[in-house]
Design a protein around this motif. Structure first.
Motif, short mmCIF file in Angstrom:
data_model
loop_
_atom_site.label_atom_id
_atom_site.label_comp_id
_atom_site.label_asym_id
_atom_site.label_seq_id
_atom_site.Cartn_x
_atom_site.Cartn_y
_atom_site.Cartn_z
N GLU A 149 0.83 -1.19 0.00
CA GLU A 149 0.00 0.00 0.00
C GLU A 149 0.87 1.25 0.00
O GLU A 149 1.89 1.30 0.67
CB GLU A 149 -0.93 0.01 1.21
CG GLU A 149 -1.85 1.22 1.28
CD GLU A 149 -2.77 1.17 2.48
OE1 GLU A 149 -3.94 0.80 2.32
OE2 GLU A 149 -2.31 1.51 3.60
N LYS A 151 0.56 5.14 1.00
CA LYS A 151 -0.32 5.99 1.79
C LYS A 151 0.25 7.40 1.88
O LYS A 151 1.40 7.58 2.30
CB LYS A 151 -0.51 5.41 3.19
CG LYS A 151 -1.63 6.07 3.99
CD LYS A 151 -1.92 5.29 5.25
CE LYS A 151 -3.11 5.88 6.00
NZ LYS A 151 -3.44 5.11 7.22
N LYS A 220 -9.31 6.47 -2.30
CA LYS A 220 -8.66 5.16 -2.45
C LYS A 220 -8.64 4.76 -3.92
O LYS A 220 -9.62 4.94 -4.64
CB LYS A 220 -9.40 4.10 -1.63
CG LYS A 220 -9.35 4.34 -0.13
CD LYS A 220 -10.07 3.23 0.63
CE LYS A 220 -10.02 3.47 2.14
NZ LYS A 220 -10.70 2.39 2.88
N ASP A 221 -7.50 4.26 -4.36
CA ASP A 221 -7.36 3.76 -5.73
C ASP A 221 -6.37 2.60 -5.69
O ASP A 221 -5.94 2.18 -4.61
CB ASP A 221 -6.88 4.88 -6.66
CG ASP A 221 -7.33 4.68 -8.11
OD1 ASP A 221 -7.59 3.52 -8.50
OD2 ASP A 221 -7.43 5.68 -8.84
N TYR A 222 -5.96 2.11 -6.83
CA TYR A 222 -5.08 0.95 -6.86
C TYR A 222 -4.46 0.82 -8.24
O TYR A 222 -4.88 1.45 -9.21
CB TYR A 222 -5.86 -0.33 -6.52
CG TYR A 222 -7.05 -0.56 -7.43
CD1 TYR A 222 -6.92 -1.27 -8.62
CD2 TYR A 222 -8.30 -0.03 -7.10
CE1 TYR A 222 -8.01 -1.45 -9.46
CE2 TYR A 222 -9.38 -0.21 -7.94
CZ TYR A 222 -9.23 -0.93 -9.12
OH TYR A 222 -10.30 -1.09 -9.95
N GLU A 235 -6.22 -9.83 -6.54
CA GLU A 235 -5.77 -9.24 -5.27
C GLU A 235 -4.27 -9.45 -5.07
O GLU A 235 -3.60 -8.61 -4.47
CB GLU A 235 -6.55 -9.86 -4.11
CG GLU A 235 -7.99 -9.37 -3.99
CD GLU A 235 -8.07 -7.89 -3.69
OE1 GLU A 235 -7.28 -7.40 -2.85
OE2 GLU A 235 -8.92 -7.20 -4.29
N ARG A 238 -2.40 -6.70 -6.81
CA ARG A 238 -2.91 -5.35 -6.56
C ARG A 238 -2.09 -4.59 -5.51
O ARG A 238 -1.75 -5.12 -4.46
CB ARG A 238 -4.37 -5.45 -6.10
CG ARG A 238 -5.04 -4.14 -5.77
CD ARG A 238 -6.53 -4.37 -5.64
NE ARG A 238 -7.22 -3.25 -5.03
CZ ARG A 238 -8.51 -3.00 -5.16
NH1 ARG A 238 -9.25 -3.81 -5.89
NH2 ARG A 238 -9.07 -1.98 -4.57
N ASN A 240 -2.51 -1.02 -3.36
CA ASN A 240 -3.49 0.02 -3.03
C ASN A 240 -2.82 1.37 -2.84
O ASN A 240 -1.67 1.45 -2.38
CB ASN A 240 -4.25 -0.37 -1.76
CG ASN A 240 -5.11 -1.60 -1.96
OD1 ASN A 240 -5.84 -1.69 -2.94
ND2 ASN A 240 -5.02 -2.55 -1.05
N VAL A 242 -3.74 5.16 -1.09
CA VAL A 242 -4.66 5.90 -0.23
C VAL A 242 -4.08 7.30 0.00
O VAL A 242 -2.89 7.44 0.31
CB VAL A 242 -4.87 5.21 1.13
CG1 VAL A 242 -5.84 6.00 1.99
CG2 VAL A 242 -5.38 3.79 0.93
#
Length: 361
Positions: A149, A151, A220-222, A235, A238, A240, A242
């Motif tokens: 992720e 962030k 939120k995107d990815y 998944e 993926r 993420n 944020v």
């Protein structure tokens, strides 16, 4: 004699004004870049500083120097016409330099404003003797990532921030990895694809663009990391993204700041203890101690066990908005629970405010 001196003075003044009117002027989109965390094994990390000639004469960069030998700049060598852009590319040598860094780059040109200073900063994470530890996120087919992720705590609605994601090939053959952002307006990837040899590393530079955000607040995107053109959107592949998007207040004048709204919170931590099935409600007051209307743009609850109600969208100077906060009963959950409520406002001094919540169920 006095008449002659007046004529000479007038000619000098006219020449000075003419030179001032016909001069180059450099303007950078941004003068600072934060690399975030850079894995030492990547070796080098680069960023671009884009500039425009906003004057009315050709702009020439004479030289660009860095504050230390670990930083290497390259730049547009040809003259930049009025209204056109150029760039300064800065590369930081991360290998052998674990820890935080803060470096300056000085740009010398014929701009009427003289030399400009650019800044880069970030932190190099030490090379791990075991890549399996430094790259714990398995993307499949022997490809591992250093993070799952990205962030970004605060992103202005006209700002672009860059983050690096590092990829490790733990397999036995060369692979091609691609960054698939599925045509997102919010995130993009500077590198389309990378070829990584066995036991080697690569990196993607991810740009998160506040202009592409559909709204203020938590977005939120990815994106996906695809291997050898498999185009899997699972998944496992993926990553993420944020970010909390806020208004841009960079253009405010001194007068605007003096008249700005100011949000004052009665508390920033609520401990509900053990409700024992009872509905315990706490009150949060937000007072506007500024000189113009305070706008509550967004209220984001980060744990749905906590409920907030009441309040106002607008609070006049000297006014107060009262919110009620309570914990929902959930017999399936026991022990300590935490949460937060994030307020996005038009208070330029602190557009993001967080209230922390604690309870024992």
């Amino acid at each position: 004699m006095k008449k002659l001196l007046s004529i000479v003075y007038g000619l000098l003044l006219a020449t000075t004004l003419l030179l001032a009117e016909n001069s180059a002027k450099i303007s950078f989109e941004t003068k600072e870049h934060n690399f975030g965390t850079i894995p030492e094994e990547i070796g080098n990390a680069s960023c671009e500083f884009i500039f425009m000639n906003v004057g009315n004469a050709p702009l020439v960069l004479n030289k660009v120097t860095a504050s230390c030998g670990c930083t290497t700049p390259t730049w547009t060598k040809e003259p930049v016409a009025p209204g056109k852009t150029g760039k300064v590319v800065v590369t930081y040598k991360a290998q052998g330099r674990p820890g935080a860094f803060h470096k300056s780059i000085t740009v010398y040109s014929n701009s009427k404003d003289g030399a400009e200073m650019l800044l880069i900063r970030g932190e190099v994470t030490p090379r791990s003797k075991n890549p399996e530890v430094a790259y714990p996120y398995d993307l499949g087919d022997g490809i591992k990532a250093n993070k799952r992720e990205i962030k970004i705590s605060a992103l202005k609605d006209n700002e672009i921030k860059k983050e690096i994601i590092s990829i490790y090939n733990s397999g036995k053959s060369e692979v091609e990895v691609k960054c698939n952002t599925h045509n997102s307006k919010f995130i993009s990837c500077k590198e389309n694809s990378l070829k990584i040899m066995p036991r080697e590393f690569g990196q993607f530079t991810i740009e998160v663009n506040g202009k592409g955000a559909p709204d203020l607040g938590r977005i939120k995107d990815y994106f996906y990391i695809n291997v050898n053109n498999d185009n899997k959107q699972t998944e496992t592949r993926r990553i993420n993204v944020v970010a909390t998007v806020t208004e841009n207040f960079d253009g405010l004048s001194k007068s605007d700041w003096e008249k700005a709204p100011i949000a004052s919170f009665s508390d920033v931590l609520f401990n509900f203890g053990n409700p024992n099935g009872k509905k315990i409600t706490s009150k949060l007051e937000i007072k506007n101690v500024g000189k113009s209307t305070l706008k509550i743009r967004k209220v984001i609850v980060e744990n749905n066990l906590f409920v907030i109600s009441g309040g106002k969208e607008s609070i006049k100077p000297g006014g107060t908005a009262t919110y009620s906060i309570h914990v929902k009963e959930d017999k399936k959950i026991t022990g300590n629970v935490t949460g937060a409520i994030v307020f996005i406002t038009n208070d330029p001094s602190a557009p993001i405010r967080t209230v922390k919540l604690v309870a024992h169920l």
